[in-house]
Write a protein that holds these residues in place. Structure first.
Motif, PDB file in Angstrom:
ATOM      1  N   ARG A 109      61.777 107.801  -7.389  1.00  0.00           N
ATOM      2  CA  ARG A 109      62.209 106.552  -8.354  1.00  0.00           C
ATOM      3  C   ARG A 109      61.667 105.309  -7.937  1.00  0.00           C
ATOM      4  N   GLY A 110      60.771 104.787  -9.152  1.00  0.00           N
ATOM      5  CA  GLY A 110      60.103 103.395  -8.572  1.00  0.00           C
ATOM      6  C   GLY A 110      58.718 103.719  -8.589  1.00  0.00           C
ATOM      7  N   SER A 142      62.063  92.868 -11.253  1.00  0.00           N
ATOM      8  CA  SER A 142      62.634  93.996 -12.376  1.00  0.00           C
ATOM      9  C   SER A 142      63.615  93.192 -13.135  1.00  0.00           C
ATOM     10  N   PRO A 160      68.931  97.398  -9.232  1.00  0.00           N
ATOM     11  CA  PRO A 160      68.875  98.290  -8.382  1.00  0.00           C
ATOM     12  C   PRO A 160      69.895  97.949  -7.280  1.00  0.00           C
ATOM     13  N   TRP A 173      64.231 101.577 -11.798  1.00  0.00           N
ATOM     14  CA  TRP A 173      63.466 102.421 -12.302  1.00  0.00           C
ATOM     15  C   TRP A 173      62.185 102.122 -13.071  1.00  0.00           C
ATOM     16  N   GLU A 223      60.720 101.657 -16.067  1.00  0.00           N
ATOM     17  CA  GLU A 223      60.994 101.048 -17.243  1.00  0.00           C
ATOM     18  C   GLU A 223      61.635  99.832 -17.147  1.00  0.00           C
ATOM     19  N   ASP A 224      62.058  99.373 -16.066  1.00  0.00           N
ATOM     20  CA  ASP A 224      62.717  98.213 -15.761  1.00  0.00           C
ATOM     21  C   ASP A 224      62.027  97.207 -14.815  1.00  0.00           C
ATOM     22  N   THR A 235      65.902  99.716 -23.425  1.00  0.00           N
ATOM     23  CA  THR A 235      66.362 100.803 -22.599  1.00  0.00           C
ATOM     24  C   THR A 235      67.885 101.140 -23.217  1.00  0.00           C
TER      25      THR A 235
END
Length: 215
Positions: A118-119, A144, A150, A157, A159-160, A187
């Motif tokens: 993740r990330g 982010s 988070p 993520w 997408e963020d 999203t």
């Protein structure tokens, strides 16, 4: 004979604030009927009515917008990237992350291009793998989206993630902001959410662009 019933899910309508409709999940974003597409809406940070389509965040056929209903405006993304490139390093929240990164406990933000956790994949190639992180060692911290923050010490993520900045072992931001290339405006968690500091900088830039278009 068995009768089945079909539940009707109510459609969420825009909120009306001082005569201007806003998104129910983000009051900073205004909603206007699309001037040329009757079944669509323009989403914008600007309050001008009629709106300026070229500066809109994008269009959507549903309120609130979803990844399937939303179409982003490439020009808006360009403006957003330019504003973040110029101002992100001065964002109070990002500076706080940098300081926390260099604290004795550190974060888990280790540069590891080969990790697919993740990330991974954002600018800076950070991963969420546990480890030494910070504590006198340089690395990367990420800016982010506020729609899906988070957990402490974790990475958002891809997408963020808007982008990343390099931090030295003393918690000072060094180098320039690097766009992630993975960020998505909409999203399943929501739509664009900036810190108050960056929101005001983006709004100021959009107003400048709007003034140019009105001349």
């Amino acid at each position: 004979m068995i009768l089945s019933t079909r539940l009707q899910v109510p459609r969420q309508l825009p909120r009306v604030v001082r005569g201007i409709s806003t998104l129910p999940n983000n009051s900073n974003i205004k909603v206007f009927p699309h001037p040329t597409q009757p079944s669509s809406y323009l989403l914008t940070l600007l309050s001008r009515d009629p709106p300026t389509p070229s500066l809109a965040i994008g269009t959507t056929t549903a309120i609130p917008p979803t990844p399937r209903s939303f179409q982003h405006n490439p020009k808006f993304l360009t403006v957003l990237d330019e504003v973040l490139t110029k101002h992100a390093i001065n964002d109070p929240g990002l500076k706080a992350q940098a300081q926390a990164f260099a604290s004795p406990g550190g974060f888990t933000f280790i540069h590891n291009p080969g990790k697919k956790d993740r990330g991974a994949g954002g600018g800076g190639g950070a991963s969420a793998e546990g480890g030494a992180g910070g504590a006198g060692v340089g690395g990367w911290v990420h800016l982010s989206d506020a729609r899906n923050p988070p957990d402490f010490g974790r990475i958002a993520w891809p997408e963020d993630i808007f982008g990343s900045v390099e931090v030295n072992g003393k918690g000072k931001i060094v180098g320039n902001y690097q766009p992630s290339g993975t960020y998505r405006i909409v999203t399943n968690q929501g739509i664009l959410g900036l810190s108050p500091f960056l929101h005001e900088r983006l709004l100021a830039r959009l107003r400048e662009e709007e003034s140019k278009e009105q001349k």
